[in-house]
Write a protein that holds these residues in place. Structure first.
Motif, mmCIF file in Angstrom:
data_model
loop_
_atom_site.group_PDB
_atom_site.id
_atom_site.type_symbol
_atom_site.label_atom_id
_atom_site.label_comp_id
_atom_site.label_asym_id
_atom_site.label_seq_id
_atom_site.Cartn_x
_atom_site.Cartn_y
_atom_site.Cartn_z
ATOM 1 N N ARG A 190 -35.899 -24.314 31.900
ATOM 2 C CA ARG A 190 -34.882 -25.112 33.095
ATOM 3 C C ARG A 190 -33.866 -25.945 32.643
ATOM 4 N NH1 ARG A 190 -40.427 -27.116 32.647
ATOM 5 N NH2 ARG A 190 -41.729 -26.286 34.357
ATOM 6 N N LYS A 191 -33.230 -25.698 33.883
ATOM 7 C CA LYS A 191 -31.696 -26.052 34.140
ATOM 8 C C LYS A 191 -31.795 -27.518 34.945
ATOM 9 C CE LYS A 191 -29.070 -22.699 35.281
ATOM 10 N NZ LYS A 191 -28.001 -22.073 35.514
ATOM 11 N N PHE A 192 -31.534 -28.122 34.977
ATOM 12 C CA PHE A 192 -31.151 -29.291 36.126
ATOM 13 C C PHE A 192 -29.694 -29.800 35.959
ATOM 14 C CE2 PHE A 192 -34.506 -30.452 33.442
ATOM 15 C CZ PHE A 192 -35.868 -31.323 34.173
ATOM 16 N N HIS A 193 -29.302 -29.379 37.156
ATOM 17 C CA HIS A 193 -27.765 -29.537 37.740
ATOM 18 C C HIS A 193 -27.228 -30.359 38.499
ATOM 19 C CE1 HIS A 193 -28.728 -25.900 40.266
ATOM 20 N NE2 HIS A 193 -29.188 -25.632 39.482
ATOM 21 N N PHE A 194 -26.132 -29.828 39.385
ATOM 22 C CA PHE A 194 -25.673 -30.799 40.444
ATOM 23 C C PHE A 194 -24.493 -29.654 40.855
ATOM 24 C CE2 PHE A 194 -23.340 -33.672 37.630
ATOM 25 C CZ PHE A 194 -22.275 -32.683 37.731
ATOM 26 N N TYR A 195 -24.451 -29.447 41.824
ATOM 27 C CA TYR A 195 -23.030 -29.380 42.892
ATOM 28 C C TYR A 195 -22.294 -30.683 42.907
ATOM 29 C CZ TYR A 195 -26.155 -25.387 43.111
ATOM 30 O OH TYR A 195 -26.799 -24.419 42.678
ATOM 31 N N SER A 196 -20.561 -30.957 42.070
ATOM 32 C CA SER A 196 -19.995 -31.195 43.051
ATOM 33 C C SER A 196 -19.652 -31.926 44.032
ATOM 34 C CB SER A 196 -18.665 -31.423 42.209
ATOM 35 O OG SER A 196 -17.859 -30.860 42.063
ATOM 36 N N ASP A 197 -18.938 -30.519 45.178
ATOM 37 C CA ASP A 197 -18.969 -31.003 46.185
ATOM 38 C C ASP A 197 -19.873 -30.008 47.586
ATOM 39 O OD1 ASP A 197 -17.336 -31.384 48.440
ATOM 40 O OD2 ASP A 197 -15.774 -29.484 47.992
ATOM 41 N N GLU A 198 -21.339 -30.821 47.395
ATOM 42 C CA GLU A 198 -22.025 -30.006 48.126
ATOM 43 C C GLU A 198 -22.514 -30.777 49.244
ATOM 44 O OE1 GLU A 198 -26.658 -28.081 47.454
ATOM 45 O OE2 GLU A 198 -26.090 -29.991 45.808
ATOM 46 N N GLY A 199 -22.205 -30.144 50.859
ATOM 47 C CA GLY A 199 -23.260 -30.467 51.930
ATOM 48 C C GLY A 199 -21.530 -31.334 52.617
#
Length: 54
Positions: free
Chosen positions: A10-19
């Motif tokens: 599993r990868k735990f990640h985020f997007y820096s410019d979301e929404g």
């Protein structure tokens, strides 16, 4: 998409410019065929899931 943690495929990640407007603080968890998003504040809770059965 910065990955902050990996565990058992599993990868735990985020997007820096979301929404637009910006979404509240959250993390994405993904593995082949599955993805989930969790809100982190004020408590950890499931926002959505695709492919996970639990």
């Amino acid at each position: 998409m910065p990955v902050v943690f990996r565990d058992r495929g599993r990868k735990f990640h985020f997007y820096s410019d979301e929404g637009t407007p910006r979404e509240p603080v959250h993390i994405h968890v993904s593995e082949p065929g599955c993805e989930a998003k969790f809100w982190l504040n004020p408590a950890v809770r499931l926002a959505r899931k695709i492919g996970y059965t639990e």
